[in-house]
Design an enzyme around this catalytic site. Structure first.
Site, PDB file in Angstrom:
ATOM      1  N   TYR A   1       0.816  -1.217   0.000  1.00 52.65           N
ATOM      2  CA  TYR A   1       0.000   0.000   0.000  1.00 52.65           C
ATOM      3  C   TYR A   1       0.850   1.267   0.000  1.00 52.65           C
ATOM      4  O   TYR A   1       0.364   2.339  -0.365  1.00 52.65           O
ATOM      5  CB  TYR A   1      -0.935   0.051   1.227  1.00 52.65           C
ATOM      6  CG  TYR A   1      -1.867  -1.122   1.394  1.00 52.65           C
ATOM      7  CD1 TYR A   1      -2.218  -1.940   0.315  1.00 52.65           C
ATOM      8  CD2 TYR A   1      -2.397  -1.418   2.645  1.00 52.65           C
ATOM      9  CE1 TYR A   1      -3.060  -3.022   0.495  1.00 52.65           C
ATOM     10  CE2 TYR A   1      -3.250  -2.506   2.821  1.00 52.65           C
ATOM     11  CZ  TYR A   1      -3.583  -3.302   1.752  1.00 52.65           C
ATOM     12  OH  TYR A   1      -4.413  -4.369   1.928  1.00 52.65           O
TER      13      TYR A   1
ATOM     14  N   HIS B   1       1.286 -11.641   2.445  1.00 55.76           N
ATOM     15  CA  HIS B   1       0.218 -11.006   1.656  1.00 55.76           C
ATOM     16  C   HIS B   1      -0.416 -11.976   0.644  1.00 55.76           C
ATOM     17  O   HIS B   1      -1.633 -11.997   0.464  1.00 55.76           O
ATOM     18  CB  HIS B   1       0.776  -9.775   0.935  1.00 55.76           C
ATOM     19  CG  HIS B   1      -0.251  -8.745   0.615  1.00 55.76           C
ATOM     20  ND1 HIS B   1      -0.024  -7.392   0.695  1.00 55.76           N
ATOM     21  CD2 HIS B   1      -1.537  -8.856   0.207  1.00 55.76           C
ATOM     22  CE1 HIS B   1      -1.117  -6.723   0.363  1.00 55.76           C
ATOM     23  NE2 HIS B   1      -2.041  -7.601   0.044  1.00 55.76           N
TER      24      HIS B   1
END
Length: 277
Positions: free
Chosen positions: A30, A90
């Protein structure tokens, strides 16, 4: 954004903290951790009142233990803390994610991580971890869960094994707000569509993670504990998952496990047979 005005992640997080949110979800991918760190510092909240979670990205997972250690240190520095409450893999990068997970186990022993979890894991990825000598099973699996992607068999199997499900896209990225079923339920319960989706999540026992940049919606999204959906309405919401949505998920999974790695765009190592629903 309000009236098209771009807001920084720091401003949004400060608003969220002011509204009472204490679980902040970040990720290397992000690119927002330094901004979140600024908000934490500005909030003056004690560290033990916050629950900080981050995720290590595919490129770092592929590079191996040294890169993972370096990335965690960068995350800690950016957030202005010396430990994470939760650190997640992730995506289950083929032939790399088990080694990455074992690296997180070592980092936990060193006190830099309190809890270890995974994200976007199919049941088969989780079983691969279990059968390859990991000492600590993941506390959570963070996957997309909402009435439009309710993979009951997968969810039941994880929950049976004691793994908590964290729901991302709990609000379907705002793309289902006009759905007639949700509109009807919202009207009947005198709640917003987002609150109906959030309540469904909470009632199922998932960790509900709403996302908004507007402070009034942050407040509204959190108001999901003062009503209960009937069993019949829960069943109606469960039935919104279509075979097409399941297939879209499968395609996304196949595409993303190698995303940004040297195997990006290939099916190298990708599990073609997974529990889809």
């Amino acid at each position: 954004t309000d009236a098209g005005v771009e807001r920084t992640a720091s401003e949004c997080v400060l608003d969220a903290l002011d509204c009472g949110y204490r679980f902040l979800e970040c990720a290397e991918f992000y690119g927002n951790e330094a901004e979140i760190g600024k908000a934490i510092q500005a909030s003056k909240l004690p560290r033990d009142q916050l629950f900080l979670c981050s995720k290590v990205w595919t490129t770092t997972i592929e590079k191996g233990p040294h890169a993972i250690r370096a990335q965690l240190q960068k995350t800690l520095t950016d957030l202005g803390t010396d430990y994470l409450d939760l650190y997640l893999i992730h995506w289950p990068v083929p032939n790399k994610h088990v080694q990455a997970y074992k690296t997180l186990e070592l980092l936990q022993k060193e006190g830099k991580i309190k809890g270890i979890g995974v994200s976007n894991y199919a049941l088969e990825d989780y079983l691969e971890l279990k059968h390859n000598g990991v000492q600590l099973l993941p506390l959570v699996n963070q996957i997309e869960i909402n009435p439009f992607l309710y993979r009951k068999n997968t969810i039941d199997a994880f929950q049976k094994d004691g793994v908590v499900l964290q729901s991302y896209r709990s609000l379907r990225d705002g793309k289902a707000m006009d759905h007639p079923t949700l509109q009807e339920l919202a009207q009947r319960y005198d709640k917003s569509v987002a609150q109906i989706l959030g309540r469904w999540c909470v009632q199922k026992g998932f960790v509900y993670m709403p996302k908004s940049v507007q402070k009034d919606r942050m407040v509204q999204n959190g108001l999901v504990f003062d009503f209960v959906l009937t069993e019949e309405d829960m069943d109606t919401l469960d039935a919104l998952t279509t075979p097409e949505n399941i297939q879209n998920f499968v395609q996304l999974y196949r595409k993303c496990v190698n995303r940004d790695t040297t195997q990006d765009g290939t099916m190298e190592g990708v599990k073609m047979e997974i529990t889809e629903d």
